[in-house]
Each structure stands twice: as C-alpha cells, then as structure tokens.
Scaffold this active site. Structure first.
Site, PDB file in Angstrom:
ATOM      1  N   CYS A  33      -2.802   4.961 -16.394  1.00 49.34           N
ATOM      2  CA  CYS A  33      -3.512   6.090 -15.785  1.00 49.34           C
ATOM      3  C   CYS A  33      -2.499   7.085 -15.251  1.00 49.34           C
ATOM      4  O   CYS A  33      -2.609   8.290 -15.477  1.00 49.34           O
ATOM      5  CB  CYS A  33      -4.455   5.608 -14.677  1.00 49.34           C
ATOM      6  SG  CYS A  33      -5.860   4.688 -15.339  1.00 49.34           S
TER       7      CYS A  33
ATOM      8  N   HIS B 129     -10.044   7.685 -10.113  1.00 52.56           N
ATOM      9  CA  HIS B 129     -10.098   6.237 -10.302  1.00 52.56           C
ATOM     10  C   HIS B 129     -11.432   5.738  -9.758  1.00 52.56           C
ATOM     11  O   HIS B 129     -11.810   6.077  -8.629  1.00 52.56           O
ATOM     12  CB  HIS B 129      -8.948   5.553  -9.549  1.00 52.56           C
ATOM     13  CG  HIS B 129      -7.810   5.169 -10.429  1.00 52.56           C
ATOM     14  ND1 HIS B 129      -6.510   5.513 -10.163  1.00 52.56           N
ATOM     15  CD2 HIS B 129      -7.773   4.440 -11.593  1.00 52.56           C
ATOM     16  CE1 HIS B 129      -5.722   5.011 -11.118  1.00 52.56           C
ATOM     17  NE2 HIS B 129      -6.464   4.367 -11.995  1.00 52.56           N
TER      18      HIS B 129
ATOM     19  N   GLU C 128      -6.931  11.184  -7.381  1.00 50.85           N
ATOM     20  CA  GLU C 128      -5.472  11.032  -7.418  1.00 50.85           C
ATOM     21  C   GLU C 128      -4.827  12.399  -7.228  1.00 50.85           C
ATOM     22  O   GLU C 128      -5.082  13.325  -7.987  1.00 50.85           O
ATOM     23  CB  GLU C 128      -5.034  10.420  -8.757  1.00 50.85           C
ATOM     24  CG  GLU C 128      -5.624   9.043  -9.019  1.00 50.85           C
ATOM     25  CD  GLU C 128      -5.163   7.995  -8.013  1.00 50.85           C
ATOM     26  OE1 GLU C 128      -4.240   8.275  -7.228  1.00 50.85           O
ATOM     27  OE2 GLU C 128      -5.732   6.889  -8.011  1.00 50.85           O
TER      28      GLU C 128
HETATM   29  N1  PCA Z   1      -6.969   1.755 -15.497  1.00 49.02           N
HETATM   30  C1  PCA Z   1      -5.574   1.492 -15.690  1.00 49.02           C
HETATM   31  C2  PCA Z   1      -5.300   1.915 -17.102  1.00 49.02           C
HETATM   32  C3  PCA Z   1      -6.613   2.143 -17.749  1.00 49.02           C
HETATM   33  C4  PCA Z   1      -7.579   2.118 -16.643  1.00 49.02           C
HETATM   34  O1  PCA Z   1      -8.804   2.352 -16.756  1.00 49.02           O
HETATM   35  C5  PCA Z   1      -4.694   2.161 -14.636  1.00 49.02           C
HETATM   36  O2  PCA Z   1      -5.150   2.314 -13.478  1.00 49.02           O
HETATM   37  O3  PCA Z   1      -3.568   2.548 -14.929  1.00 49.02           O
END
Ligand code: PCA
Length: 221
Positions: free
Chosen positions: A145, A163, A83
């Site tokens: 996140c 992610h 990200e």
């Molecule tokens: N994914 C979610 C919140 C916690 C996670 O592991 C997200 O992408 O915001």
C-alpha cells in the site's frame, strides 16, 4: 467532471480474501458517483505484488488520471484511516503475493524520504462529515500500500490512500432492533464523498495547468 482512478488490492499471504478490491469495485459502480463525476471512474484491482506496480499501476498512471483514490486493508486497524504520506521504505520481512520481499531498505533508492498527500486533511473532513469515524495516519506502512501510494504521489495529481479495517464477518442487529448497514456499503457511500473532493481538486489543478500552459504558449509566440 474529471477522470478519477479508483484502486484496490487482491489477496496477499495474511489476507486471502481482500475486501479492498471488492470495495473499490463497489465504489466505482455507484450510479450516484457517476452522476457526481459526470462519468464512471476507472477501477483497478492490483495484484499484491511489487511487480504489479510496473505491470498494472504504471500503465494506469500513464493514462494521466486527474485524481486517484486508493484503498487497501489494514487488518489490525479498527477504523478507516486516511494516510497522510508514503515513505521511501519497504519491508524486507513480509513477502508479497508472489513470495518476493523488498531487496533494499529504500523502496526507490535516491528518491525523496517521503511524499505527502496535499488532499489528506480535506479528505479526513469529508469522511467525518459523511458520518465515518475516520482517523488520520502518519504513513501507509512499509508494504504494497505504501509502495503504490509512493508511486502515485509522484504524479502530482490529487491522491489519497484509505486503509480500511477488516469488515466484521456478520452484521449483528443493533441494540435498537434495526440492522446495521454492512460496512462495505457504508464505506462506499462515504468514499463517494472523498471521490467528489478529489475530483474537484483534480479539475481545479487541470484548469490551473491549462492556464499556465496557455500563458507559456502566448509568451513564446
Ligand atoms: N493491504 C496491504 C497491501 C494490500 C492491502 O490491501 C498493505 O497495507 O500494504
């Protein structure tokens, strides 16, 4: 080397078993990583609730980690994604694990529209060099996140959010007959390279800050 904080997340409504928390713990327990860092990193598995940003994340940031490696799951993605930024937006549709949704469209009314990770490009290269077909992503979404990344990037220390996709349930044998290494193991090994990159950046920033501080102190005296 430097004090690194590794974070993952617990379950939330659409992901009752969140692999990111397990991966964060597995990464933080890697002996190989302890050797690289000179010590074990801190590991924090956050409740997937907006309130946990104040009760869980804020105290960990108050201990002033030199770098932060954050992990979450994005069930609809097919590759690990770096990200590049967090945005000042929050979903008013998707409830957190405690049933709360964002009350305002901006996550922090009055805050900057976005915060970028200066380390993202180097982290992407490190992941690809470690053999992972990782992609970069424009932002971390509008949920926990993104919100946690937005908070961490405010600190100014080297930080990146990764992610992961949902790991495959069963590990099918490869066409060649061998067994594929379980996804979490592969990711942990590659993320150790990311930890190395972040820790080096954290150390460089620490000594630059130290030098600036000493210069100010000698100027004032
Ligand atoms: N994914 C979610 C919140 C916690 C996670 O592991 C997200 O992408 O915001």
């Amino acid at each position: 080397m430097s004090r690194l904080l590794v974070t993952g997340f617990g379950p939330f409504p659409t992901v009752p078993d969140n692999p990111s928390g397990r991966l964060a713990r597995r990464l933080a327990a890697l002996r190989h990583l302890h050797r690289i860092l000179g010590q074990a990193p801190d590991c924090l598995v956050l409740d997937t609730r907006y309130g946990a940003l104040d009760t869980g994340l804020a105290p960990a940031l108050a201990r002033r980690p030199e770098a932060v490696l954050m992990i979450g799951v994005a069930a609809r993605r097919s590759r690990v994604c770096v990200e590049t930024r967090a945005v000042n937006r929050v979903s008013r549709l998707f409830p957190d694990a405690g049933g709360s949704v964002g009350r305002t469209l901006a996550f922090e009314p009055g805050g900057p529209a976005q915060r970028r990770s200066a380390a993202a490009a180097q982290v992407h290269v490190a992941l690809r060099r470690a053999g992972l077909d990782a992609a970069t992503s424009r932002d971390a979404g509008r949920y926990l996140c993104n919100a946690s990344y937005y908070r961490v990037l405010e600190q100014g220390c080297p930080a990146v959010f990764l992610h992961i996709p949902m790991p495959p349930r069963t590990q099918r044998p490869k066409a060649g007959g061998g067994h594929r290494r379980p996804a979490l193991d592969r990711w942990a090994a590659a993320f150790a390279e990311v930890a190395r990159v972040l820790a080096l950046r954290g150390r460089a920033r620490g000594s630059a800050l130290h030098q600036a501080h000493s210069r100010c102190a000698s100027f004032a005296s």
